[in-house]
Every structure is written in C-alpha cells, then in structure tokens.
Write a protein that holds these residues in place. Structure first.
Motif, PDB file in Angstrom:
ATOM      1  N   ALA A   1       2.381   1.781  -3.464  1.00 10.83           N
ATOM      2  CA  ALA A   1       1.393   1.988  -4.371  1.00 10.83           C
ATOM      3  C   ALA A   1       0.677   3.794  -4.134  1.00 10.83           C
ATOM      4  CB  ALA A   1      -0.077   1.360  -4.227  1.00 10.83           C
ATOM      5  N   LYS A   2       0.993   4.103  -2.986  1.00 15.38           N
ATOM      6  CA  LYS A   2       0.432   5.319  -2.693  1.00 15.38           C
ATOM      7  C   LYS A   2       1.361   6.349  -2.854  1.00 15.38           C
ATOM      8  CE  LYS A   2      -0.661   8.373   1.301  1.00 15.38           C
ATOM      9  NZ  LYS A   2      -0.935   8.249   2.821  1.00 15.38           N
TER      10      LYS A   2
ATOM     11  N   ASP B   1      -2.825  -4.301  -9.146  1.00 19.29           N
ATOM     12  CA  ASP B   1      -3.976  -3.358  -9.432  1.00 19.29           C
ATOM     13  C   ASP B   1      -3.787  -2.029  -9.332  1.00 19.29           C
ATOM     14  OD1 ASP B   1      -5.769  -5.335  -9.993  1.00 19.29           O
ATOM     15  OD2 ASP B   1      -6.312  -5.467  -7.841  1.00 19.29           O
ATOM     16  N   ASP B   2      -2.932  -1.578  -8.684  1.00 20.79           N
ATOM     17  CA  ASP B   2      -2.453  -0.079  -8.299  1.00 20.79           C
ATOM     18  C   ASP B   2      -1.490   0.573  -8.609  1.00 20.79           C
ATOM     19  OD1 ASP B   2      -4.916  -0.446  -6.965  1.00 20.79           O
ATOM     20  OD2 ASP B   2      -4.415  -0.373  -4.912  1.00 20.79           O
TER      21      ASP B   2
ATOM     22  N   SER C   1       1.057  -1.133   0.167  1.00 20.49           N
ATOM     23  CA  SER C   1       0.054  -0.043   0.012  1.00 20.49           C
ATOM     24  C   SER C   1       0.815   1.382  -0.009  1.00 20.49           C
ATOM     25  CB  SER C   1      -1.082   0.063   1.148  1.00 20.49           C
ATOM     26  OG  SER C   1      -1.758  -1.183   1.176  1.00 20.49           O
TER      27      SER C   1
ATOM     28  N   PRO D   1       3.418   5.732  -7.320  1.00 26.01           N
ATOM     29  CA  PRO D   1       2.507   5.078  -8.517  1.00 26.01           C
ATOM     30  C   PRO D   1       3.356   5.029  -9.811  1.00 26.01           C
ATOM     31  CG  PRO D   1       2.350   7.429  -7.958  1.00 26.01           C
ATOM     32  CD  PRO D   1       3.206   6.956  -6.882  1.00 26.01           C
TER      33      PRO D   1
END
Length: 286
Positions: A193-194, A219-220, A190, A197
């Motif tokens: 991804a944050k 996904d991210d 997470s 990106p």
C-alpha cells in the motif's frame, strides 16, 4: 532436368514465414537443442521475434535436495549446466525480443545465470519466478533497476520483502500487476500500500492471508481493479502457529464483500479443495 521429372522443394528452402509458423508449435527445448542446429535457414527462422515473445521455462525444473542452511537447496550440477546451456542458446536466438519470462516453481537460478538473463533482456515486462533462494539481494536489486519496463511480477513471499517492493516503486513506473504465493500478513500488505499505491491487479491465490491484511488492501489501494484470493487460507489474527480451526475464516463477512464492490473483479474461494468452483466475481456497474 529430365522431361516429366517433378520439382521437389527441400525443407530448408521453405519461406521463412512458413517455417516460423511451423516452429511455433515446438517448445523451447526442441527449438534450442534441435531445430536451430539443422541448417542455416532453420536457425535464421528460429530467430524470428514471433517465437520469442515469451520464454517459457516452466517445463524445466532443478534436480535438488533441501538443506538446513542458506540457500536451503542444493542443486545437482547436471541440471544446473542444462539451465545454463538452455539460457545461452535461447537468449542468443531471441536477440532480446523476449518480453515475458516464466520459470518453474522448482527451477533454482544462480546469481551468475540471473545476471546473464538481466543483461540480455533489458526490456522485460513480465517475470514469473518463484524460487529465489540462490539469488543475492544486490543481484535482485540490480535486475529491478535494469527492468524499468517491468509491468508484472509473480514472486514468492520472501522474508526480506520491503526492499524489493521499494525497488519496483523507484524504477518500474508502469508496474501494475503483482502475484504472490506464500504468506501475506499485515506488514506485507502495508508495504504494498505504501510503495505501490497504483497497483491494478493483485493475486494472492493459494496463499495464507491475515484478514486485517485483506482489509488494508481493500482500503488503501484506491486504483486496484482485480483482486484474486482464490484458494487462500484466510485467518483471524497474526500468522503464528498453530493455525487452529478457530482462526480459519470459512466465509467472507459482509464488510469485506461491501468493500470489494468497488473492484472490477474479486475472485475468491473459501473452500480448499481442487474441486471447488465457487468463484465470486464482483463487477463494477456500468
């Protein structure tokens, strides 16, 4: 000179470009502790940028023992002094030309040594460093703030990881490659991804990884092109002991494989032996 006598050239009189080509076959120990001290012309050749694109210290490891308290390792004074000496000579010879810096998995660098490196290599682009035990958080943050050209980092899975990823996001605009060895859970995924990106290459080779973390990455991270999970231990559920055989995923399911088709390259191996060669490469259709 007497008639018939031949002209003999000395080694130190060779053209610099020839000396540099010869010196490229030697390792950092031979350059810094030997060749550079032979004569002035050899030392001058040892400063050529071609010799210092990469400072590879993977041949050097600390003589250490593990201890129960922070920094969890005690490094022998002799090996610590060897590293300091090597850094001083090599960074003097390199004159700031080094763009890639590689450390051995068991080479433990102190705050003072790390700061010395950062101050002399402000243009570093790639760092491979897996032993951060003896370096404080503020020293690491200052390094990332200085290394604004950093593009690639190989690192351990550290406990207080978000601060480092955030520092990279704030200061290293061209950062595109991250390689992690250790534990990779949903929190780590997470955070990446944050804050990152735009990451293009992610390697989790030889890590312990939660399936949900893998799904989140697929996904991210819309700009991800290469994902390496070779020799990973992929598990179902949280990273909590004990890791029972029921938790270990032996085969990637269709959903993961489908999500991975958008990647240029997806490297995976669900077998955990060195003889395994079943690497899947999913290439984007042209």
């Amino acid at each position: 000179m007497k008639k018939g006598a031949s002209t003999v050239r000395r080694w130190e009189d060779l053209d610099t470009d020839i000396l540099v080509k010869i010196f490229m076959s030697f390792d950092v120990f031979q350059l810094t502790f030997g060749i550079a001290h032979v004569c002035n012309s050899w030392r001058s050749a040892c400063c050529d940028p071609l010799l210092w694109k990469t400072l590879d210290l993977s041949v050097l490891r600390s003589n250490f023992i593990k201890i129960p308290l922070e920094p969890y390792v005690y490094v022998d004074e002799c090996s610590d002094k060897t590293l300091t000496c090597l850094l001083k000579i090599s960074l003097s010879l390199s004159r700031g030309y080094i763009r890639t810096l590689i450390f051995h998995f068991n080479l433990y660098v102190r705050d003072k040594q790390f700061t010395y490196i950062v101050e002399r290599l402000p243009q570093l682009r790639r760092l491979v460093m897996l032993a951060w035990n003896k370096i404080k958080k503020d020293v690491i943050c200052k390094a990332i703030h200085t290394w604004r050209c950093l593009e690639s980092l190989t690192m351990p899975s550290i406990v207080n990881m978000p601060y480092l990823i955030q520092e990279i996001a704030l200061n290293c605009k061209n950062f595109s490659e991250l390689k992690v060895m250790g534990l990779f859970d949903i929190i780590f995924a997470s955070t990446i991804a944050k804050f990152l990106p735009n990451l293009k290459i992610l390697s989790l080779r030889c890590s312990v990884m939660v399936k949900d973390a893998l799904m989140l990455i697929l996904d991210d991270l819309p700009n991800l092109e290469v994902l390496n999970i070779s020799y990973c231990l992929l598990i179902e559920g949280p990273l909590l002991p004990p890791l029972t055989p029921e938790k270990i995923i032996k085969k990637l399911d269709k959903i993961i494989l489908q999500k991975a088709t958008r990647l240029c390259e997806f490297l995976t191996c669900t077998e955990h032996s060195s003889s395994c060669a079943s690497i899947l490469k999913v290439r984007k259709a042209l």
